[in-house]
Design a protein around this motif. Structure first.
Motif, mmCIF file in Angstrom:
data_model
loop_
_atom_site.group_PDB
_atom_site.id
_atom_site.type_symbol
_atom_site.label_atom_id
_atom_site.label_comp_id
_atom_site.label_asym_id
_atom_site.label_seq_id
_atom_site.Cartn_x
_atom_site.Cartn_y
_atom_site.Cartn_z
ATOM 1 N N GLY A 16 0.812 -1.214 0.000
ATOM 2 C CA GLY A 16 0.000 0.000 0.000
ATOM 3 C C GLY A 16 0.844 1.263 0.000
ATOM 4 O O GLY A 16 0.410 2.312 -0.458
ATOM 5 N N VAL A 17 2.067 1.154 0.482
ATOM 6 C CA VAL A 17 2.938 2.332 0.559
ATOM 7 C C VAL A 17 3.207 2.893 -0.840
ATOM 8 O O VAL A 17 3.041 4.083 -1.103
ATOM 9 N N VAL A 18 3.592 1.997 -1.722
ATOM 10 C CA VAL A 18 3.955 2.438 -3.074
ATOM 11 C C VAL A 18 2.723 2.993 -3.797
ATOM 12 O O VAL A 18 2.787 4.036 -4.456
ATOM 13 N N LEU A 19 1.613 2.318 -3.625
ATOM 14 C CA LEU A 19 0.386 2.805 -4.270
ATOM 15 C C LEU A 19 0.035 4.216 -3.807
ATOM 16 O O LEU A 19 -0.284 5.093 -4.607
ATOM 17 N N LEU A 20 0.112 4.430 -2.494
ATOM 18 C CA LEU A 20 -0.225 5.764 -1.975
ATOM 19 C C LEU A 20 0.688 6.848 -2.546
ATOM 20 O O LEU A 20 0.228 7.907 -2.966
ATOM 21 N N CYS A 21 1.970 6.555 -2.546
ATOM 22 C CA CYS A 21 2.925 7.550 -3.051
ATOM 23 C C CYS A 21 2.736 7.772 -4.548
ATOM 24 O O CYS A 21 2.788 8.912 -5.032
ATOM 25 N N ALA A 22 2.518 6.697 -5.266
ATOM 26 C CA ALA A 22 2.347 6.802 -6.726
ATOM 27 C C ALA A 22 1.093 7.601 -7.042
ATOM 28 O O ALA A 22 1.089 8.482 -7.911
ATOM 29 N N ASN A 23 0.050 7.308 -6.318
ATOM 30 C CA ASN A 23 -1.214 7.995 -6.538
ATOM 31 C C ASN A 23 -1.075 9.496 -6.265
ATOM 32 O O ASN A 23 -1.579 10.335 -7.022
#
Ligand SMILES: Nc1ncnc2c1ncn2[C@@H]1O[C@H](COP(=O)(O)OP(=O)(O)O)[C@@H](O)[C@H]1O
Ligand SMILES: [Mg+2]
Length: 355
Positions: free
Chosen positions: A218-225
């Motif tokens: 979820g970390v990468v998704l949040l940052c990417a988003n």
């Protein structure tokens, strides 16, 4: 002795200056750049290239990536110049001569002397020369003759220089003199914003290189988003990870969690921009939607608007743009008055996000 970080394998990897081993999703652009330069190695005329697209899409990184590869070739010498730092013809020419290892004085020498020296060096150099002019709009703005001087050198040497020019703006050559434009003979290579999935891949790779432990799901998704919602600038995603990693270190945690990132993003939320965007309605909401991730001229904006949302008078559209500008959401830049008259470039305001 510094204590070893529990969190980081290599902290530098999150630095925007860091050039990774691989640039996922830029393979085709890298290939075009390499192809355009490569003919130099076979003593053939290279193809000049104009690399263009919004900030943070890997333009500089891609060119440096290709340059790094060519440094291992023997037949090509590459020089990277950011024209924010070298914004006159003389300083660019001097920088080139210096990087060919000729100790030319940086003061008290005339342009024609430097040009002469450079021609002499190029005749002796048994290699093709590629020069990258990054943020080239700065050079064009400050010294119109610079490109012309560089091109003129080609008349005196067998193998032409190869120019790679980079800019965030598309129309920078518009007002150039026709003689310069035609001898530039340039291929445009457009960089388009990454999709969410691509942004995730890029940040995921950086995390794998940077941290000892895998980051929490979820970390990468949040940052990417978050990065995508800010115009797709990879730097924004990296900054998000960097900030979150600081919180993780303060907590003596050995990995980044979703909680850390959320904490960062909640600070960011206080930035007015998003809140204001959410409140927009009607025409203004439509305008902001059209400007997401790109800059348009007033004419382009008008055309896009009509195409997507139907009829509107250009006067009404202008008033809405003015209002958006007055509340700090939209930026309107006016180009110098060229022979085609003024041009208005409209874009969303990008704020420095983390202060
Ligand atoms: N495809 C990619 N893979 C890995 N890192 C990338 C990629 N695209 C951009 N980056 C990273 O994002 C940051 C900004 O890229 P940069 O090339 O400076 O953007 P631009 O020159 O287009 O403004 C750099 O740290 C760069 O390494
Ligand atoms: Mg750049």
């Amino acid at each position: 002795m510094m204590e070893e970080s529990k969190l980081f394998k290599n902290e530098d990897v999150l630095n925007p200056e860091y050039l990774p081993e691989m640039l996922p999703h830029r393979e085709s652009q890298i290939q075009v750049l390499a192809r355009n330069i490569e003919s130099l190695a076979r003593k053939r005329k290279p193809q000049n290239t104009f690399v263009v697209g919004p900030p943070g899409l890997g333009k500089t990184a891609s060119v440096k990536f290709v340059f790094r590869q060519f440094e291992e070739y023997s037949g090509i010498h590459t020089i990277y110049i950011n024209t924010w730092d070298y914004n006159t013809s003389l300083s660019v020419l001097t920088k080139i001569v210096l990087s060919l290892n000729y100790p030319v004085p940086t003061r008290g020498i005339s342009k024609s002397e430097v040009i002469e020296k450079l021609i002499e060096l190029l005749k002796k150099l048994n290699k093709g020369l590629v020069v990258c002019l990054d943020e080239v709009d700065q050079l064009i703005k400050k010294d119109e003759n610079a490109l012309y001087d560089l091109l003129r050198i080609n008349q005196y040497v067998d193998l032409p220089l190869c120019l790679i020019m980079i800019s965030n703006y598309k129309d920078i050559f518009l007002n150039l003199e026709p003689r310069i434009k035609s001898s530039l003979d340039i291929e445009e290579l457009e960089f388009k914003p990454y999709t969410l999935q691509e942004m995730k891949d890029i940040l995921q790779k950086r995390c794998e290189e940077a941290f000892r432990q895998p980051v929490e799901e979820g970390v990468v998704l949040l940052c990417a988003n978050h990065a995508i919602s800010r115009g797709g600038d990879v730097r924004v995603g990296l900054e998000c990870l960097r900030k979150a990693s600081r919180i993780a270190e303060d907590e003596n945690s050995d990995k980044i969690t979703v909680k850390h990132v959320r904490q960062i993003l909640s600070e960011v939320k206080s930035v007015k921009l998003n809140l204001m965007k959410e409140k927009l309605e009607g025409v203004e909401k439509n305008i902001v939607g059209l400007l997401e991730g790109k800059e348009l001229t007033s004419n382009q904006l008008y055309d896009e608007y009509v195409k997507n949302f139907g009829k509107i008078s250009s006067n009404a559209l202008r008033k809405h743009v003015k209002h958006l500008e007055s509340i700090g959401l939209v930026r309107v830049k006016i180009t110098r008055e060229g022979n085609r008259g003024r041009k208005y470039f409209i874009s969303l305001v990008k704020r420095k996000i983390f202060k």
